[in-house]
Design a protein around this motif. Structure first.
Motif, PDB file in Angstrom:
ATOM      1  N   ALA A  51       0.842  -1.202   0.000  1.00 10.44           N
ATOM      2  CA  ALA A  51       0.000   0.000   0.000  1.00 10.44           C
ATOM      3  C   ALA A  51       0.876   1.250   0.000  1.00 10.44           C
ATOM      4  CB  ALA A  51      -0.922  -0.016   1.220  1.00 10.44           C
ATOM      5  N   ALA A  52       1.895   1.267   0.851  1.00 13.34           N
ATOM      6  CA  ALA A  52       2.734   2.463   0.980  1.00 13.34           C
ATOM      7  C   ALA A  52       3.458   2.756  -0.337  1.00 13.34           C
ATOM      8  CB  ALA A  52       3.740   2.262   2.112  1.00 13.34           C
ATOM      9  N   GLU A  53       3.982   1.718  -0.967  1.00 18.78           N
ATOM     10  CA  GLU A  53       4.718   1.929  -2.221  1.00 18.78           C
ATOM     11  C   GLU A  53       3.779   2.420  -3.327  1.00 18.78           C
ATOM     12  OE1 GLU A  53       8.469  -1.138  -1.650  1.00 18.78           O
ATOM     13  OE2 GLU A  53       7.106  -1.460  -3.319  1.00 18.78           O
ATOM     14  N   ARG A  54       2.615   1.826  -3.405  1.00 21.50           N
ATOM     15  CA  ARG A  54       1.670   2.208  -4.470  1.00 21.50           C
ATOM     16  C   ARG A  54       1.200   3.661  -4.272  1.00 21.50           C
ATOM     17  NH1 ARG A  54      -0.808   1.862  -7.663  1.00 21.50           N
ATOM     18  NH2 ARG A  54      -2.732   0.670  -7.709  1.00 21.50           N
ATOM     19  N   LEU A  55       0.957   4.034  -3.015  1.00 21.53           N
ATOM     20  CA  LEU A  55       0.489   5.406  -2.753  1.00 21.53           C
ATOM     21  C   LEU A  55       1.604   6.415  -3.034  1.00 21.53           C
ATOM     22  CD1 LEU A  55      -1.522   4.643   0.512  1.00 21.53           C
ATOM     23  CD2 LEU A  55      -2.499   5.443  -1.660  1.00 21.53           C
TER      24      LEU A  55
END
Ligand SMILES: Cc1cc2nc3c(=O)[nH]c(=O)nc-3n(C[C@H](O)[C@H](O)[C@H](O)COP(=O)(O)OP(=O)(O)OC[C@H]3O[C@@H](n4cnc5c(N)ncnc54)[C@H](O)[C@@H]3O)c2cc1C
Ligand SMILES: NC(=O)c1ccc[n+]([C@@H]2O[C@H](COP(=O)([O-])OP(=O)(O)OC[C@H]3O[C@@H](n4cnc5c(N)ncnc54)[C@H](O)[C@@H]3O)[C@@H](O)[C@H]2O)c1
Length: 463
Positions: free
Chosen positions: A19-23
């Motif tokens: 999630a963090a990387e995609r955001l």
């Protein structure tokens, strides 16, 4: 002073990291907080190291299958290449610098520490406070849960972490819990020469799956020299250096050099400050809706939600949460075709509902089964060919609602069945497909024929 950001992700295991990387890639400012290692359980202590151990143990088993098939073999197990591979290739000696750099390379801001919620949109990490404009993603995973066996708290037992970190297999091992962790690791160590006993409280191994799979595994593990006790309750645990004992309710005492407790996992919700945002800190799992929202501005993904406890579920949920945070419309999470694979040999793959679950839901259930050794490929494969296909039909709708594929590459064979369950492909269409000869998945055609025989018998009974 509080630092502003778009999103704070608490817990950077597979779900949180994804999630963090995609955001961050989408251009949001993202603070990712991790108390231990970025990547979490899966790469360092779970999926990846355990599957490396399984790969090596399966090679040993294949080597032992040579006599009678392809000449002679002598197999001398050596765990040191496995331990080295786990250190060098899987975990970088339990160092996450590569993952931290990858996140930073995508524009993320990484904080090592223990995070807790401090009110709506506020997260505190060791004295620093962050305010999240768009929201907070809770991805704190799960931890092993030991049962309340008297004396167990005074025993230096292993969980999965110690088991995948060993440099040498123990001479003997008790495994408490005959689920995925217990069975995968029990078979690995037995194949490397450890004397293993499994103690399972329910009446069969893998109790969450079809009973046929537990029976199959029990038989195979027994032929590999593993002692299996099912329906067994441990009533006490004892420890003396080099010897751990479990006392079972019938009075039997089992002793080994090591004890692995593999009796399930519990979502990490304690100490997270859930009460500061009006959520129940005593809940068993974080309740989320179909878009992974737990409350206004709070999303939850992965094991913390208590759904499935698989890496593929954590990543699936993370994708949905990311979409929702970015304001992109998309479907709710759909677990009807949730696939599970226990990587024993034979592999136990399953998707959707078991027969018992389908009946509990009040469906009109019909099942069809085929034995892998009776299929062309199973017969050719010969040694190590044990397995079965079981299909669960919703007979009112004529579609599959669940399926099991146990056998060599059972997890791979599962794929077509997962598509059938997910897309509700009519069984009549599955029946008129071409199944490549002689593949393992061709046994699905035999199971479909068994379903048809059941239908014809039902029709005969009603005419
Ligand atoms: C032995 C074993 C084998 C497995 N094999 C497979 C497999 O083959 N296939 C599969 O799909 N699944 C497998 N699993 C399950 C899989 O490992 C988990 O489902 C997956 O790791 C869940 O990811 P997650 O991100 O939800 O949680 P985790 O990986 O547990 O990550 C959560 C992270 O949050 C951090 N954290 C917790 N609280 C805080 C806090 N307050 N502040 C900051 N950080 C915090 C933790 O340190 C942790 O790193 C296996 C599990 C085990 C135990
Ligand atoms: N291949 C994979 O995908 C894989 C592999 C390992 C783990 N996992 C995930 O990790 C999670 C944890 O795995 P796990 O094997 O610890 O949990 P599990 O829930 O799969 O199995 C635990 C087993 O322990 C038994 N048990 C519980 N209390 C007991 C007691 N007091 N005495 C004896 N037996 C007892 C249960 O009946 C159950 O069979 C699973 O939910 C699974 O999703 C997945």
């Amino acid at each position: 002073m509080a630092q502003d950001t778009d999103v704070v992700v608490i817990g950077m295991g597979v779900g949180g990291e994804h999630a963090a990387e995609r955001l961050a890639e989408a251009g949001l400012t993202v603070v990712g907080v991790e108390a231990e290692l970025v990547g979490g359980e899966c790469p360092y202590w779970a999926c990846i190291p355990s599957k490396m151990m399984i790969r090596a143990a399966n090679l040993l088993a294949e080597g032992r299958r040579i006599p009678g098939m392809a000449g002679q073999s002598q197999v001398d197990p050596d765990f040191s290449p496995v331990a080295a591979r786990i250190r060098q290739e899987a975990t970088d000696d339990w160092n996450d610098q590569v993952a931290v750099d990858r996140f930073a390379g995508k524009g993320g801001h990484f904080i090592r520490g223990h995070a807790r919620l401090a009110g709506p949109g506020r997260v505190e990490v060791d004295g620093q406070v962050f305010t999240a404009r768009r929201g907070v993603v809770l991805a704190t995973g799960s931890r092993p849960q030991a049962p309340p066996v008297p004396g167990l708290d005074r025993v230096p037992y292993w969980t999965n972490r110690a088991a995948v970190s060993v440099k040498e297999p123990p001479s003997s091992l008790l495994v408490l819990g005959g689920g995925a962790v217990g069975l995968e690791l029990a078979q690995v160590f037995a194949r490397f020469g450890t004397r293993v006993a499994i103690i399972e409280a329910m009446d069969r191994l893998l109790p969450a799956e079809e009973p046929e799979t537990g029976a199959l595994l029990r038989e195979i593990l027994a032929t590999e020299g593993i002692t299996v006790r099912t329906g067994a309750k441990a009533t006490g645990a004892r420890y003396a250096p080099g010897a751990l004992s479990l006392i079972l309710d019938g009075g039997e005492e089992l002793t080994a050099e090591r004890l692995l407790v593999a009796t399930g996992r519990r979502p990490n919700l304690t100490g997270l400050g859930l009460d500061s945002i009006g959520l129940d800190p005593e809940a068993r799992a974080l309740q989320v809706d179909g878009q992974m929202r737990a409350a206004d501005g709070i999303w939850g993904v992965g094991d913390v939600t208590g759904r499935g406890l698989f890496t593929h579920v954590a990543m699936y949920q993370a994708e949905i949460a990311v979409r929702d945070i970015l304001g992109e419309p998309g479907p709710d999470a759909d677990y009807r075709a949730l696939p599970r694979v226990t990587f024993t040999d034979p592999e136990i793959g399953s998707v959707g509902l078991t027969e018992a679950q389908a009946r509990q839901q009040g469906l009109l259930v019909r099942t069809g089964t085929a034995q892998v050794p009776s299929s062309a490929r199973g017969w050719i494969h010969k040694t190590g060919n044990e397995g079965l296909i079981k299909l669960v039909e919703d007979a009112d709708r004529g579609v599959l609602v669940g399926a099991t594929s146990a056998g060599p590459m059972g997890g791979e064979v599962l794929y077509g069945l997962a598509v059938a369950v997910q897309c509700q492909v009519p069984i009549e269409q599955l029946r008129h497909m071409i199944y490549a000869y002689p593949t393992f998945h061709r046994a699905v055609e035999d199971a479909l024929a068994d379903l048809r025989r059941g239908r014809e018998a039902d029709a005969g009974n009603h005419s």
